[in-house]
Design a protein around this motif. Structure first.
Motif, short mmCIF file in Angstrom:
data_model
loop_
_atom_site.label_atom_id
_atom_site.label_comp_id
_atom_site.label_asym_id
_atom_site.label_seq_id
_atom_site.Cartn_x
_atom_site.Cartn_y
_atom_site.Cartn_z
N ILE A 47 -0.08 -47.82 8.83
CA ILE A 47 -0.60 -46.83 7.89
C ILE A 47 0.57 -46.35 7.03
O ILE A 47 1.59 -45.90 7.55
N THR A 48 0.41 -46.44 5.71
CA THR A 48 1.48 -46.05 4.79
C THR A 48 1.12 -44.77 4.06
O THR A 48 -0.04 -44.36 4.04
N GLN A 49 2.12 -44.18 3.46
CA GLN A 49 1.97 -43.00 2.59
C GLN A 49 1.31 -41.82 3.31
O GLN A 49 0.48 -41.11 2.73
N VAL A 50 1.69 -41.59 4.55
CA VAL A 50 1.16 -40.46 5.31
C VAL A 50 1.89 -39.19 4.87
O VAL A 50 3.12 -39.12 4.98
N PRO A 51 1.15 -38.19 4.37
CA PRO A 51 1.80 -36.94 3.94
C PRO A 51 2.48 -36.24 5.12
O PRO A 51 1.91 -36.14 6.20
N GLY A 52 3.70 -35.79 4.90
CA GLY A 52 4.43 -35.07 5.95
C GLY A 52 4.88 -35.96 7.09
O GLY A 52 5.17 -35.48 8.19
N TYR A 53 4.99 -37.25 6.85
CA TYR A 53 5.33 -38.20 7.90
C TYR A 53 6.62 -37.85 8.64
O TYR A 53 6.68 -37.89 9.86
N SER A 54 7.66 -37.49 7.90
CA SER A 54 8.96 -37.23 8.53
C SER A 54 8.88 -36.12 9.56
O SER A 54 9.39 -36.25 10.68
N SER A 55 8.22 -35.02 9.22
CA SER A 55 8.13 -33.91 10.18
C SER A 55 7.18 -34.26 11.34
O SER A 55 7.44 -33.89 12.48
N LEU A 56 6.11 -34.96 11.05
CA LEU A 56 5.19 -35.39 12.12
C LEU A 56 5.89 -36.31 13.10
O LEU A 56 5.74 -36.18 14.32
N ARG A 57 6.68 -37.24 12.58
CA ARG A 57 7.42 -38.17 13.43
C ARG A 57 8.43 -37.42 14.29
O ARG A 57 8.57 -37.67 15.48
N GLY A 58 9.14 -36.47 13.67
CA GLY A 58 10.11 -35.68 14.42
C GLY A 58 9.47 -34.90 15.55
O GLY A 58 10.00 -34.83 16.66
N ASN A 59 8.31 -34.31 15.28
CA ASN A 59 7.60 -33.56 16.33
C ASN A 59 7.17 -34.47 17.47
O ASN A 59 7.26 -34.10 18.64
N LEU A 60 6.68 -35.65 17.14
CA LEU A 60 6.23 -36.58 18.16
C LEU A 60 7.40 -37.08 19.02
O LEU A 60 7.32 -37.13 20.24
N LEU A 61 8.49 -37.44 18.36
CA LEU A 61 9.63 -37.97 19.11
C LEU A 61 10.26 -36.92 20.01
O LEU A 61 10.83 -37.26 21.06
#
Length: 63
Positions: A47-61
């Protein structure tokens, strides 16, 4: 030099779907889903172009 007897390995590219395509209720994604999960697919979709991806990824990791 004799011809190579190494088998040819097919290249498979991941199937991508944009975030906006996922949100479009009228968009038929069945072809892309079949391509990704069908007999010749990798079994994944990207899935590409997910809004806010960087912060979502950081929260998940962090979990």
């Amino acid at each position: 030099m004799p011809p190579s007897s190494d088998p040819v390995v097919p290249t498979v590219t991941p199937v991508t779907i944009s975030y906006s395509e996922l949100q479009d209720k009228d968009k038929d994604l069945s072809v892309k889903i079949e391509e990704g999960f069908g007999p010749n697919g990798l079994g994944i979709l990207s899935i590409t172009q997910v809004p806010g991806y960087s912060s979502l990824r950081g929260n998940l990791l962090r979990l």
